[in-house]
Scaffold this motif. Structure first.
Motif, PDB file in Angstrom:
ATOM      1  N   UNK A   2       0.857  -1.090  -0.072  1.00  0.00           N
ATOM      2  CA  UNK A   2       0.137   0.042  -0.061  1.00  0.00           C
ATOM      3  C   UNK A   2       1.009   1.081   0.080  1.00  0.00           C
ATOM      4  N   UNK A   3       0.279   2.382  -0.311  1.00  0.00           N
ATOM      5  CA  UNK A   3       1.008   3.897  -0.370  1.00  0.00           C
ATOM      6  C   UNK A   3       1.340   3.945   0.889  1.00  0.00           C
ATOM      7  N   UNK A   4       0.711   3.854   1.818  1.00  0.00           N
ATOM      8  CA  UNK A   4       1.198   4.044   3.255  1.00  0.00           C
ATOM      9  C   UNK A   4       2.331   3.545   3.824  1.00  0.00           C
ATOM     10  N   UNK A   5       2.475   1.902   3.418  1.00  0.00           N
ATOM     11  CA  UNK A   5       3.538   1.189   3.765  1.00  0.00           C
ATOM     12  C   UNK A   5       4.861   1.796   2.993  1.00  0.00           C
ATOM     13  N   UNK A   6       4.505   2.055   1.913  1.00  0.00           N
ATOM     14  CA  UNK A   6       5.771   2.426   1.020  1.00  0.00           C
ATOM     15  C   UNK A   6       6.292   3.739   1.418  1.00  0.00           C
ATOM     16  N   UNK A   7       5.207   4.865   1.813  1.00  0.00           N
ATOM     17  CA  UNK A   7       5.822   6.164   2.340  1.00  0.00           C
ATOM     18  C   UNK A   7       6.560   5.839   3.448  1.00  0.00           C
ATOM     19  N   UNK A   8       6.127   4.910   4.460  1.00  0.00           N
ATOM     20  CA  UNK A   8       6.856   4.718   5.685  1.00  0.00           C
ATOM     21  C   UNK A   8       8.343   4.176   5.377  1.00  0.00           C
ATOM     22  N   UNK A  10      10.157   4.698   2.575  1.00  0.00           N
ATOM     23  CA  UNK A  10      10.737   5.752   1.918  1.00  0.00           C
ATOM     24  C   UNK A  10      11.080   6.812   3.158  1.00  0.00           C
ATOM     25  N   UNK A  11      10.098   7.179   3.911  1.00  0.00           N
ATOM     26  CA  UNK A  11      10.643   8.242   5.120  1.00  0.00           C
ATOM     27  C   UNK A  11      11.639   7.414   5.979  1.00  0.00           C
ATOM     28  N   UNK A  12      11.507   6.246   6.201  1.00  0.00           N
ATOM     29  CA  UNK A  12      12.534   5.522   7.204  1.00  0.00           C
ATOM     30  C   UNK A  12      14.219   5.531   6.631  1.00  0.00           C
ATOM     31  N   UNK A  13      13.909   5.098   5.184  1.00  0.00           N
ATOM     32  CA  UNK A  13      15.213   5.365   4.193  1.00  0.00           C
ATOM     33  C   UNK A  13      15.885   6.773   4.392  1.00  0.00           C
ATOM     34  N   UNK A  14      15.106   7.620   4.236  1.00  0.00           N
ATOM     35  CA  UNK A  14      15.707   9.173   4.205  1.00  0.00           C
ATOM     36  C   UNK A  14      16.188   9.155   5.571  1.00  0.00           C
ATOM     37  N   UNK A  15      15.300   9.143   6.728  1.00  0.00           N
ATOM     38  CA  UNK A  15      15.929   9.229   8.092  1.00  0.00           C
ATOM     39  C   UNK A  15      17.197   8.494   8.314  1.00  0.00           C
ATOM     40  N   UNK A  16      17.202   7.272   7.884  1.00  0.00           N
ATOM     41  CA  UNK A  16      18.719   6.712   8.077  1.00  0.00           C
ATOM     42  C   UNK A  16      19.795   7.265   7.428  1.00  0.00           C
ATOM     43  N   UNK A  17      19.365   7.710   6.031  1.00  0.00           N
ATOM     44  CA  UNK A  17      20.558   8.438   5.375  1.00  0.00           C
ATOM     45  C   UNK A  17      20.646   9.533   5.964  1.00  0.00           C
ATOM     46  N   UNK A  18      19.898  10.430   6.455  1.00  0.00           N
ATOM     47  CA  UNK A  18      19.959  11.721   6.963  1.00  0.00           C
ATOM     48  C   UNK A  18      20.988  11.626   8.515  1.00  0.00           C
ATOM     49  N   UNK A  19      20.593  10.554   9.152  1.00  0.00           N
ATOM     50  CA  UNK A  19      21.276  10.475  10.521  1.00  0.00           C
ATOM     51  C   UNK A  19      22.690   9.728  10.447  1.00  0.00           C
ATOM     52  N   UNK A  20      22.793   8.833   9.427  1.00  0.00           N
ATOM     53  CA  UNK A  20      24.174   8.264   9.409  1.00  0.00           C
ATOM     54  C   UNK A  20      24.777   9.058   8.350  1.00  0.00           C
ATOM     55  N   UNK A  21      24.721   9.335   7.256  1.00  0.00           N
ATOM     56  CA  UNK A  21      25.341  10.129   6.264  1.00  0.00           C
ATOM     57  C   UNK A  21      25.325  11.849   6.086  1.00  0.00           C
ATOM     58  N   UNK A  22      24.601  12.046   6.855  1.00  0.00           N
ATOM     59  CA  UNK A  22      24.546  13.651   6.896  1.00  0.00           C
ATOM     60  C   UNK A  22      23.530  14.206   5.808  1.00  0.00           C
TER      61      UNK A  22
END
Length: 61
Positions: A2-8, A10-22
């Protein structure tokens, strides 16, 4: 998926990238995700480049 799970995901991937990679990694993941979305949408809807560009000119994508 579902789009909800896909959004979750994507959001988690962006969060991890921001946290660990800047911020640079965050922007890279966001740009590559956008490119993947556009490529997937392009292939899913027949792969006609004229239709893709025409829908962009009308305001939809």
């Amino acid at each position: 998926m579902s789009r909800d799970v896909l959004g979750l995901v994507v959001g988690m991937a962006l969060g991890f990238a921001g946290w660990f990679g800047g911020f640079g990694a965050f922007l890279l993941v966001a740009a590559l995700g956008t490119a993947g979305f556009v490529a997937g949408r392009f292939l899913e809807h027949g792969g006609d480049l004229r239709e893709l560009l025409a829908s962009r000119d009308r305001g939809g994508l």
